[in-house]
Design a protein around this motif. Structure first.
Motif, PDB file in Angstrom:
ATOM      1  N   GLN A   1      46.394  23.590  48.824  1.00 41.71           N
ATOM      2  CA  GLN A   1      45.938  23.741  50.200  1.00 41.71           C
ATOM      3  C   GLN A   1      44.674  22.923  50.386  1.00 41.71           C
ATOM      4  N   LYS A   2      44.748  21.939  51.275  1.00 44.74           N
ATOM      5  CA  LYS A   2      43.620  21.048  51.529  1.00 44.74           C
ATOM      6  C   LYS A   2      43.109  20.406  50.248  1.00 44.74           C
ATOM      7  N   GLY A   3      44.053  20.014  49.398  1.00 41.08           N
ATOM      8  CA  GLY A   3      43.709  19.314  48.168  1.00 41.08           C
ATOM      9  C   GLY A   3      43.240  20.198  47.037  1.00 41.08           C
ATOM     10  N   LYS A   4      43.211  21.521  47.248  1.00 45.28           N
ATOM     11  CA  LYS A   4      42.761  22.442  46.201  1.00 45.28           C
ATOM     12  C   LYS A   4      43.894  23.369  45.793  1.00 45.28           C
ATOM     13  N   GLU A   5      43.929  23.692  44.495  1.00 40.12           N
ATOM     14  CA  GLU A   5      44.955  24.603  43.993  1.00 40.12           C
ATOM     15  C   GLU A   5      44.568  26.049  44.294  1.00 40.12           C
ATOM     16  N   ILE A   6      45.506  26.800  44.821  1.00 41.13           N
ATOM     17  CA  ILE A   6      45.304  28.229  45.041  1.00 41.13           C
ATOM     18  C   ILE A   6      46.496  28.968  44.455  1.00 41.13           C
ATOM     19  N   LEU A   7      46.351  30.263  44.312  1.00 44.07           N
ATOM     20  CA  LEU A   7      47.409  31.098  43.750  1.00 44.07           C
ATOM     21  C   LEU A   7      47.935  32.063  44.811  1.00 44.07           C
ATOM     22  N   LEU A   8      49.243  32.119  44.914  1.00 43.80           N
ATOM     23  CA  LEU A   8      49.906  33.104  45.778  1.00 43.80           C
ATOM     24  C   LEU A   8      50.508  34.164  44.872  1.00 43.80           C
ATOM     25  N   ALA A   9      50.064  35.404  45.021  1.00 37.97           N
ATOM     26  CA  ALA A   9      50.499  36.490  44.138  1.00 37.97           C
ATOM     27  C   ALA A   9      51.189  37.585  44.936  1.00 37.97           C
ATOM     28  N   LEU A  10      52.369  37.977  44.475  1.00 35.58           N
ATOM     29  CA  LEU A  10      53.082  39.139  45.007  1.00 35.58           C
ATOM     30  C   LEU A  10      52.955  40.254  43.982  1.00 35.58           C
ATOM     31  N   ILE A  11      52.425  41.393  44.393  1.00 34.49           N
ATOM     32  CA  ILE A  11      52.063  42.470  43.469  1.00 34.49           C
ATOM     33  C   ILE A  11      52.824  43.732  43.839  1.00 34.49           C
ATOM     34  N   GLU A  12      53.626  44.218  42.894  1.00 39.06           N
ATOM     35  CA  GLU A  12      54.449  45.411  43.133  1.00 39.06           C
ATOM     36  C   GLU A  12      54.019  46.531  42.183  1.00 39.06           C
ATOM     37  N   ASP A  13      53.861  47.721  42.714  1.00 39.68           N
ATOM     38  CA  ASP A  13      53.507  48.891  41.904  1.00 39.68           C
ATOM     39  C   ASP A  13      54.765  49.387  41.192  1.00 39.68           C
ATOM     40  N   VAL A  14      54.772  49.291  39.843  1.00 33.87           N
ATOM     41  CA  VAL A  14      55.942  49.716  39.061  1.00 33.87           C
ATOM     42  C   VAL A  14      55.571  50.864  38.131  1.00 33.87           C
ATOM     43  N   THR A  15      54.552  51.634  38.513  1.00 30.57           N
ATOM     44  CA  THR A  15      54.077  52.731  37.661  1.00 30.57           C
ATOM     45  C   THR A  15      55.194  53.720  37.342  1.00 30.57           C
ATOM     46  N   GLU A  16      55.937  54.142  38.364  1.00 30.99           N
ATOM     47  CA  GLU A  16      57.002  55.124  38.143  1.00 30.99           C
ATOM     48  C   GLU A  16      58.076  54.568  37.229  1.00 30.99           C
ATOM     49  N   ARG A  17      58.388  53.287  37.384  1.00 30.99           N
ATOM     50  CA  ARG A  17      59.395  52.663  36.527  1.00 30.99           C
ATOM     51  C   ARG A  17      58.932  52.640  35.069  1.00 30.99           C
ATOM     52  N   VAL A  18      57.656  52.304  34.860  1.00 33.75           N
ATOM     53  CA  VAL A  18      57.111  52.263  33.499  1.00 33.75           C
ATOM     54  C   VAL A  18      57.111  53.656  32.885  1.00 33.75           C
ATOM     55  N   LYS A  19      56.732  54.673  33.675  1.00 35.28           N
ATOM     56  CA  LYS A  19      56.732  56.041  33.163  1.00 35.28           C
ATOM     57  C   LYS A  19      58.137  56.486  32.779  1.00 35.28           C
ATOM     58  N   THR A  20      59.113  56.131  33.605  1.00 38.30           N
ATOM     59  CA  THR A  20      60.502  56.490  33.302  1.00 38.30           C
ATOM     60  C   THR A  20      60.963  55.822  32.019  1.00 38.30           C
ATOM     61  N   GLU A  21      60.619  54.542  31.855  1.00 37.44           N
ATOM     62  CA  GLU A  21      61.002  53.830  30.634  1.00 37.44           C
ATOM     63  C   GLU A  21      60.357  54.464  29.400  1.00 37.44           C
ATOM     64  N   LYS A  22      59.096  54.889  29.536  1.00 38.77           N
ATOM     65  CA  LYS A  22      58.426  55.527  28.402  1.00 38.77           C
ATOM     66  C   LYS A  22      59.077  56.864  28.064  1.00 38.77           C
ATOM     67  N   LEU A  23      59.467  57.621  29.093  1.00 35.95           N
ATOM     68  CA  LEU A  23      60.147  58.894  28.856  1.00 35.95           C
ATOM     69  C   LEU A  23      61.482  58.671  28.153  1.00 35.95           C
ATOM     70  N   LEU A  24      62.204  57.628  28.561  1.00 32.72           N
ATOM     71  CA  LEU A  24      63.484  57.315  27.915  1.00 32.72           C
ATOM     72  C   LEU A  24      63.259  56.920  26.460  1.00 32.72           C
ATOM     73  N   GLU A  25      62.195  56.140  26.214  1.00 30.50           N
ATOM     74  CA  GLU A  25      61.888  55.748  24.833  1.00 30.50           C
ATOM     75  C   GLU A  25      61.536  56.973  23.992  1.00 30.50           C
ATOM     76  N   GLN A  26      60.738  57.880  24.566  1.00 27.82           N
ATOM     77  CA  GLN A  26      60.374  59.095  23.838  1.00 27.82           C
ATOM     78  C   GLN A  26      61.599  59.954  23.572  1.00 27.82           C
ATOM     79  N   SER A  27      62.493  60.020  24.562  1.00 32.93           N
ATOM     80  CA  SER A  27      63.715  60.806  24.396  1.00 32.93           C
ATOM     81  C   SER A  27      64.582  60.216  23.296  1.00 32.93           C
ATOM     82  N   ALA A  28      64.685  58.878  23.286  1.00 38.16           N
ATOM     83  CA  ALA A  28      65.477  58.210  22.253  1.00 38.16           C
ATOM     84  C   ALA A  28      64.854  58.427  20.871  1.00 38.16           C
TER      85      ALA A  28
END
Length: 266
Positions: free
Chosen positions: A149-176
């Motif tokens: 943008q105007k000759g300078k590099e910038i970063l476009l970031a899309l940020i999604e909250d995946v806390t519940e997904r991570v907790k579910t994965e950890k519970l599945l790992e603990q269950s396994a």
């Protein structure tokens, strides 16, 4: 006037040529005026289309369900949408005073992200932990792209909250993991414990049998040896299963021999 017979030779050849020149210039002026009008109309349409596109982009930016941020490479925040403000608990004025680097729970994660962006212009599904204003953190999945943008590099970031997904994965790992521990416990009971119990019975009766019948006592002794070796082999196998990383440190011949000993002992 040209039909006026009372004035013959009113228009000389010089005047006729002048009239032709003027009419030619008038035709060019009319064409230019028409082209100008067409260009003005086209420019007006394009301007309206551009304004409409900008409005659509702004609407998408403000109403997106995931957080969106524009930042410099150094971490200065240029713009954020409402979803990110809600996610992190800041007002727009507050968050624009912060640096992105301050918001990572582990600053090394941002260094890793920037390294990946050096290799590629975009990074997808990059997992990080991000601080909220209230001091809690959430697990985020980030999709980041480099823009100019105007000759300078910038970063476009899309940020999604995946806390519940991570907790579910950890519970599945603990269950396994719990299921695997239960299986090992059953194997320990079914194989090793039973083998040791049988060996203990033979060991208790073996002295009496030996006095009465030495030959039978020797057979009992061999059976006792087989049972103890089998229990030992089963125990080693179970210990390896409880520490799977130990398998990668062993040579293949050792693992094959261990498996063979276990199978022969059963």
């Amino acid at each position: 006037y040209l039909e006026n017979n009372l004035g013959p030779r009113v228009f000389s050849a010089q005047r006729v040529n002048l009239l032709k020149l003027l009419s030619s210039q008038m035709a060019i002026s009319i064409d230019n005026a028409r082209i100008h009008n067409q260009l003005e109309k086209l420019l007006d349409e394009r301007s309206k289309a551009l304004i409409s596109a900008e409005d659509q982009i702004r609407t998408l930016f403000e109403n997106a369900q995931v957080g969106i941020a524009l930042t410099t490479i150094e971490g200065k925040i240029l713009s954020v949408n409402n979803a990110l403000l809600r996610l992190m608990g800041y007002s727009e004025a507050e968050i624009l005073q912060r640096n992105v680097a301050e918001m990572y729970v582990d600053p090394e994660e941002r260094n890793q992200l920037l390294e990946k962006l050096e290799e590629s212009s975009a990074v997808h599904n990059f997992g990080v932990r991000v601080w909220r204003k209230d001091g809690t953190f959430f697990y985020a999945s980030m999709n980041v792209s480099k823009l100019t943008q105007k000759g300078k590099e910038i970063l476009l970031a899309l940020i999604e909250d995946v806390t519940e997904r991570v907790k579910t994965e950890k519970l599945l790992e603990q269950s396994a993991a719990q299921a695997e521990r239960d299986r090992l416990a059953r194997d320990l009971h079914d194989s090793v414990t039973q083998g040791i119990y049988s060996a203990s019975l033979i060991a208790e009766t073996l002295p009496v049998i030996w006095e009465e019948d030495p030959e039978q006592g020797r057979r009992g002794l061999k059976q006792l040896e087989k049972l103890t070796r089998g229990a030992l082999a089963e125990m080693r196998t179970l210990l390896l299963e409880m520490q799977p990383e130990a398998l990668t440190d062993q040579e293949l011949p050792f693992l094959i021999r261990q498996l063979a000993d276990t199978m022969m002992a059963r």
